[in-house]
Motif scaffolding. Structure first.
Motif, PDB file in Angstrom:
ATOM      1  N   THR A 164      33.668  29.522  12.962  1.00 28.67           N
ATOM      2  CA  THR A 164      32.961  30.203  11.883  1.00 28.67           C
ATOM      3  C   THR A 164      31.599  30.724  12.298  1.00 28.67           C
ATOM      4  N   PRO A 212      38.815  31.814   7.839  1.00 29.46           N
ATOM      5  CA  PRO A 212      38.986  32.787   8.920  1.00 29.46           C
ATOM      6  C   PRO A 212      39.528  34.133   8.453  1.00 29.46           C
ATOM      7  N   THR A 231      36.925  32.722  13.466  1.00 28.21           N
ATOM      8  CA  THR A 231      36.879  31.359  13.969  1.00 28.21           C
ATOM      9  C   THR A 231      36.460  31.368  15.447  1.00 28.21           C
TER      10      THR A 231
END
Length: 392
Positions: free
Chosen positions: A305, A298, A303
């Motif tokens: 991803t 991240p 996030t």
């Protein structure tokens, strides 16, 4: 002369680095200078080429061993995008030396760089951050890292003196210069270790949450304390350290994760840092296998991803290439070091491109994220003698 040799100091290897003929990777554990190409790791041909990268590297190292080649190490760089081709080789000759040491400021190299052109323009970057904040608040993803670039046209640029300046300025980081072929070089000085494996010991050092340093010692300490106390930055850092730890737990029989982040400093930036250590459960799992399992964290993507990667594709104005990929080495025993490819530039016949990014979360301020990228660009701008350039 043997294919593998040991030099007395990292300084000797830095002096021996020749763009177009060698690649260099220097860390706190030591310096590697790879000369020539014995065998290149072939491309995958898969949409997710990172998934089988460790297997392809193992196969190439097996070829080197079967042929009696003395170098059993692969060095190079892996790009950000999973479908893009990595640049990894078994060198013809590998020289090893000690870690770089700090050196007094040297005369700035004459780079011949002219005007710097931002991609996108500063207002375009602020608009992209504002768009990302809106998408985060609407629940499309939790965090995204947005980058920008500076381009300068220059002919005959020599990265070697800049690489030496970077290693002397931040010897505790990861200085690299990778020959990409066709007159292109990837170089920089990353503060962030993605993962290292030495014997059974695994180490990762995720960084997330940053503040520019100040030449005034009092102000510099104030900025460091403010970063350590920042709820926004600690929240951003937790995204990264928790995911790195979760991935490593799948491969480690034991793992130690500090409860609180600490501060780490480079010449230009303060960062929130967590040093994660563990013991590998299966010695067949190499440093590169661990690195590909972790990449992208991240800290360079976001996030979740895939949602963050899709946002990067929509909101960024350029192809990252090797920026926010990984750079380093792995040997036939599985030992190796892989740094996150940040604080970097790519030089080639068409000029030089510098890169920097910032993590965007729900309470990010577009002007503050622009200022953070400007501060991060300072690592390369200082080494290029362009610290007073107007890039914001």
């Amino acid at each position: 002369m043997t294919a593998v040799s040991t030099a007395t100091t990292g300084a000797q290897l830095l002096a021996g680095y020749q763009p177009g003929e060698s690649s260099l990777f220097a860390s706190p554990r030591g310096t590697l200078l790879a000369e020539g190409t014995y065998f290149a790791v072939p491309p995958s041909g898969r949409a997710d080429g990172h998934a089988d990268l460790a297997r392809r590297v193992d196969a190439v190292l097996g070829v080197a061993e079967a042929a009696g080649h003395e170098v059993r190490t692969v060095v190079g760089a892996v790009p950000f995008a999973p479908g893009a081709a990595a640049h990894l080789i078994v060198p013809q000759r590998l020289r090893r030396g000690s870690a770089p040491t700090a050196v007094p400021p040297q005369p700035r190299p004459s780079t011949g760089l002219g005007a710097l052109y931002p991609v996108p323009a500063p207002e375009g970057y602020r608009d992209a951050v504002a768009q990302a904040v809106d998408e985060i608040r609407r629940g499309q993803y939790t965090k995204v890292v947005l980058a920008r670039s500076l381009h300068a046209q220059v002919s005959g640029f020599d990265p070697a003196p800049v690489v030496r300046a970077l290693a002397g300025r931040d010897p505790g980081g990861y200085t690299f210069a990778v020959d990409l072929g066709a007159g292109r070089t990837l170089f920089g000085a990353s503060p962030e270790l993605l993962v290292a494996r030495h014997g059974r010991t695994v180490t990762a050092n995720p960084l997330a949450g940053s503040a520019a340093r100040s030449a005034d010692p009092v102000e510099d300490r104030r900025r460091a304390a403010a970063l350590l106390a920042s709820a926004k930055d600690r929240h951003e850092h937790a995204f990264v350290s928790e995911q790195v730890a979760a991935v490593l737990r799948r491969y480690c029989s034991s793992l130690t994760v500090p409860a609180e982040p600490s501060l780490v400093a480079t010449a230009t930036m303060w960062h929130l840092s967590t040093v994660i250590t563990g013991e590998i459960a299966d010695p067949a799992i190499s440093a590169l296998a661990l690195a590909t399992a972790l990449h992208p964290t991240p800290a360079v993507c976001g996030t979740p991803t895939e949602a963050a990667r899709a946002a990067i594709g929509r909101l960024e104005a350029f192809d990252r290439g090797f920026y926010t990929g990984m750079v380093g080495w792995v040997d036939a025993s599985g030992d190796g070091e892989w740094a996150v490819t940040i604080r970097c530039a790519t030089a080639g016949p068409d000029g030089i491109d510098l890169y920097a990014g910032a993590g965007v979360v729900a309470d990010s301020d577009p002007a503050a994220e622009l200022a953070e990228t400007t501060a991060k660009l300072g690592t390369l701008l200082n080494a290029l003698g362009l610290e007073n350039a107007d890039v914001a």
